[in-house]
Write an enzyme that holds these catalytic residues in place. Structure first.
Site, mmCIF file in Angstrom:
data_model
loop_
_atom_site.group_PDB
_atom_site.id
_atom_site.type_symbol
_atom_site.label_atom_id
_atom_site.label_comp_id
_atom_site.label_asym_id
_atom_site.label_seq_id
_atom_site.Cartn_x
_atom_site.Cartn_y
_atom_site.Cartn_z
ATOM 1 N N ASP A 129 1.032 -1.001 0.190
ATOM 2 C CA ASP A 129 -0.245 0.181 -0.047
ATOM 3 C C ASP A 129 1.054 2.089 0.374
ATOM 4 O O ASP A 129 0.465 2.055 -0.171
ATOM 5 C CB ASP A 129 -0.922 -0.067 0.997
ATOM 6 C CG ASP A 129 -1.482 -1.114 1.150
ATOM 7 O OD1 ASP A 129 -1.982 -1.367 -0.074
ATOM 8 O OD2 ASP A 129 -2.274 -1.809 2.234
ATOM 9 N N LYS A 145 1.876 2.325 -4.833
ATOM 10 C CA LYS A 145 1.815 1.864 -6.800
ATOM 11 C C LYS A 145 1.579 1.957 -7.617
ATOM 12 O O LYS A 145 1.756 2.158 -8.451
ATOM 13 C CB LYS A 145 2.713 -0.036 -6.036
ATOM 14 C CG LYS A 145 3.457 -0.630 -5.200
ATOM 15 C CD LYS A 145 3.366 -1.898 -4.792
ATOM 16 C CE LYS A 145 2.065 -2.420 -4.332
ATOM 17 N NZ LYS A 145 1.711 -2.247 -2.752
ATOM 18 N N GLY A 201 -4.436 -4.452 -4.286
ATOM 19 C CA GLY A 201 -5.718 -3.312 -3.973
ATOM 20 C C GLY A 201 -4.480 -1.968 -4.221
ATOM 21 O O GLY A 201 -4.020 -1.345 -3.779
ATOM 22 N N HIS A 202 -5.049 -1.005 -5.687
ATOM 23 C CA HIS A 202 -3.708 -1.128 -6.762
ATOM 24 C C HIS A 202 -5.112 0.557 -6.751
ATOM 25 O O HIS A 202 -5.951 0.411 -7.767
ATOM 26 C CB HIS A 202 -2.883 -0.735 -7.597
ATOM 27 C CG HIS A 202 -2.069 -1.808 -7.468
ATOM 28 N ND1 HIS A 202 -0.592 -2.672 -7.758
ATOM 29 C CD2 HIS A 202 -1.638 -2.689 -5.731
ATOM 30 C CE1 HIS A 202 -0.227 -3.483 -6.928
ATOM 31 N NE2 HIS A 202 -1.089 -3.744 -5.779
ATOM 32 N N GLN A 225 1.535 -6.156 -3.606
ATOM 33 C CA GLN A 225 2.633 -5.935 -1.587
ATOM 34 C C GLN A 225 4.010 -5.070 -1.315
ATOM 35 O O GLN A 225 4.187 -4.950 -2.684
ATOM 36 C CB GLN A 225 2.746 -7.834 -1.243
ATOM 37 C CG GLN A 225 1.322 -8.149 -1.553
ATOM 38 C CD GLN A 225 0.963 -8.379 -2.692
ATOM 39 O OE1 GLN A 225 1.608 -9.631 -3.771
ATOM 40 N NE2 GLN A 225 -0.744 -8.835 -3.064
#
Ligand code: GDP
Ligand code: IMO
Ligand code: MG
Length: 427
Positions: A13, A16, A40-41, A223
């Site tokens: 988080d 990225k 989750g980007h 990650q």
């Protein structure tokens, strides 16, 4: 310079999605190389916010080819709903390709993730329950189902039968829960396959062709280093390799073809899920950072644990991935603080540790050694060049550079594309 790997340098988080999208403007291809829908980007464009779990963060540029690489564990249901949402928002997925070698997440992987976590009780990892660990487990056990197996109906059914026989015994005899029927899975995965079959390709060939032609390719890690199954805070990690080496295996490209590796790090530290976090804050400052930084998980909505920047962690990351530059994000979140701390080492039994220890028992006895810097108490969200940042903000970044040994080539001062300071062009 053509091939650039972007990795998370902390516990995930780090931003990225934002940095990948920003750099993708000039890229010909963006490749996701590991992890799955645990990621989750977030990408913010104008007033629009996109939360991507599997589709690479280059998808918003119509000319950019987006690849889901071979080491991604693919939840096809999540992918289909992500594609549907993107299409509804007017985004084309014509340039999306999926590796024929990617492992497929099956319903029993997600269920296993749940029951294994439940059975661990207080020792749970705090996984995203997306079936990531069980799917990688099957890959390593050589019983996994790959994307290419889906198109061969007989092979798929045979592999599924073998898996169900084993998994259902595990569900019923070990965990005391119901198992899975074969027929509904065959039907559902048959429908899934129809929807994605035109996107399937030998993606290593596509990627290498691009790189060999001198095109610009970005490798988007998911990650972060501290969640790497080899190099992170094991066992409180994910099951893949977020470090830069993971890009080579996960995309099918040789290390000699990688030109640069950028580590993305927040100007502080966060972590979701269980596991050690030496610089975690349990006080008002931690809460303030969580509120200012909107630190709630993109995938699970869980509040993120917040703490000071840990140079031991980012140094660990720099060494493991051979970082050539840092992208420091969320500097603006610290705008209101009077003082800011940086952890430069750990005190362990009267000694100073500069490198992250392997043993969690040792880590539990480590006390962060902090250096305190003055805050800048100024809004940085409108700043567009390094020299225009408040002096104390520049000093803070320079101290991060000294302690990590890596230059901050990008600094982010907000979620939007425009809120990005570039100090050194990547390509
Ligand atoms: P990722 O998983 O590394 O892509 O990061 P996430 O998207 O899960 O979390 C990062 C969050 O911070 C997202 O909500 C981003 O929109 C936001 N963000 C990224 N960069 C910045 C920044 O420089 N400042 C602020 N305030 N928010 C940012
Ligand atoms: P992005 O790509 C932050 C964490 C989970 C849990 C551990 C194992 O958005 O940075 P898993 O479901 O992978 O088996 O969970 O890893 N985790 C993440 N934390 N960002 C992520 O992805 C994460 N993906 C997994 O919270 O602690
Ligand atoms: Mg995220």
């Amino acid at each position: 310079m053509s091939a650039v790997v972007l990795i998370g340098a902390q516990w995930g988080d780090e931003g990225k999605g934002k940095i990948t999208d920003f750099l993708a403007e000039k890229a010909d291809m963006v490749v996701r190389y590991q992890g799955g829908s645990n990621a989750g980007h977030t990408v913010v464009v104008g007033d629009e916010e996109y939360k991507l779990h599997l589709v690479p963060s280059g998808i918003l540029y119509p000319g950019t080819v987006c690849i889901i690489g071979n080491s991604v564990v693919l939840d096809i249901e999540v992918l289909i709903s992500e594609i549907k949402e993107l299409k509804e928002r007017g985004i084309s997925i014509a340039n999306l390709r999926i590796s024929d070698r990617a492992q497929v997440i099956m319903p029993y992987h997600k269920r296993l993730d749940e029951v294994q976590e439940e059975s661990k009780g207080a020792n749970k990892i705090g996984t995203t329950k997306r079936g990531i660990g069980p799917c990688y487990m099957d890959k390593a056990s050589r019983v996994g189902i790959r994307v290419c197996d889906l198109i061969d109906q007989d092979l798929f059914e045979e592999k599924l039968s073998i898996n169900l026989a084993e998994k259902n015994t595990l569900f019923t005899k070990v965990y005391g829960v119901e198992g899975f029927q074969k027929e509904p899975i065959i039907k559902q995965y048959g429908e899934f396959t129809e929807e994605i079959k035109d996107l399937i390709a030998d993606t290593s060939v596509l990627i290498n062709d691009m790189v060999d032609a001198g095109k610009k390719v970005l490798f988007e890690g998911a990650q972060g280093t501290m969640l790497d199954v080899d190099h992170g805070t094991y066992p409180f990690v994910t099951s893949s390799h977020p470090v830069a080496g993971g890009a080579c295996i996960g995309a099918g490209i040789g290390p000699t073809k990688i030109d640069k590796v950028i580590g993305i790090a927040k100007a502080y530290t966060t972590r979701v899920g269980e596991g050690p976090f030496p610089t975690e804050l349990f006080d008002e400052t931690g809460k303030q950072i969580r509120d200012e930084g909107c630190e709630f998980g993109t995938t699970t909505g869980r509040p993120r644990r917040c703490g000071w920047f840990d140079a031991v962690v980012v140094r660990h990351s720099a060494r493991l991935s051979g970082l050539t530059g840092l992208a420091v994000t969320k500097l603006d979140v610290l705008d209101k603080l009077d003082e800011i701390k940086i952890c430069k080492g750990y005190e362990y039994q009267g000694r100073i540790l500069k490198d992250f220890p392997a043993s969690l028992k040792v880590l539990a006895q480590c006390k962060p050694i902090y250096e305190t810097l003055p805050g800048w108490k100024q809004d940085t969200t409108g700043t567009r060049s390094f020299n225009d940042l408040p002096e104390n903000a520049r000093r803070y970044l320079e101290r991060i550079e000294e302690l990590t040994g890596v230059k901050a080539v990008i600094v982010a001062v907000g979620p939007k594309r425009s809120q990005t300071i570039v100090r050194e062009e990547l390509y």
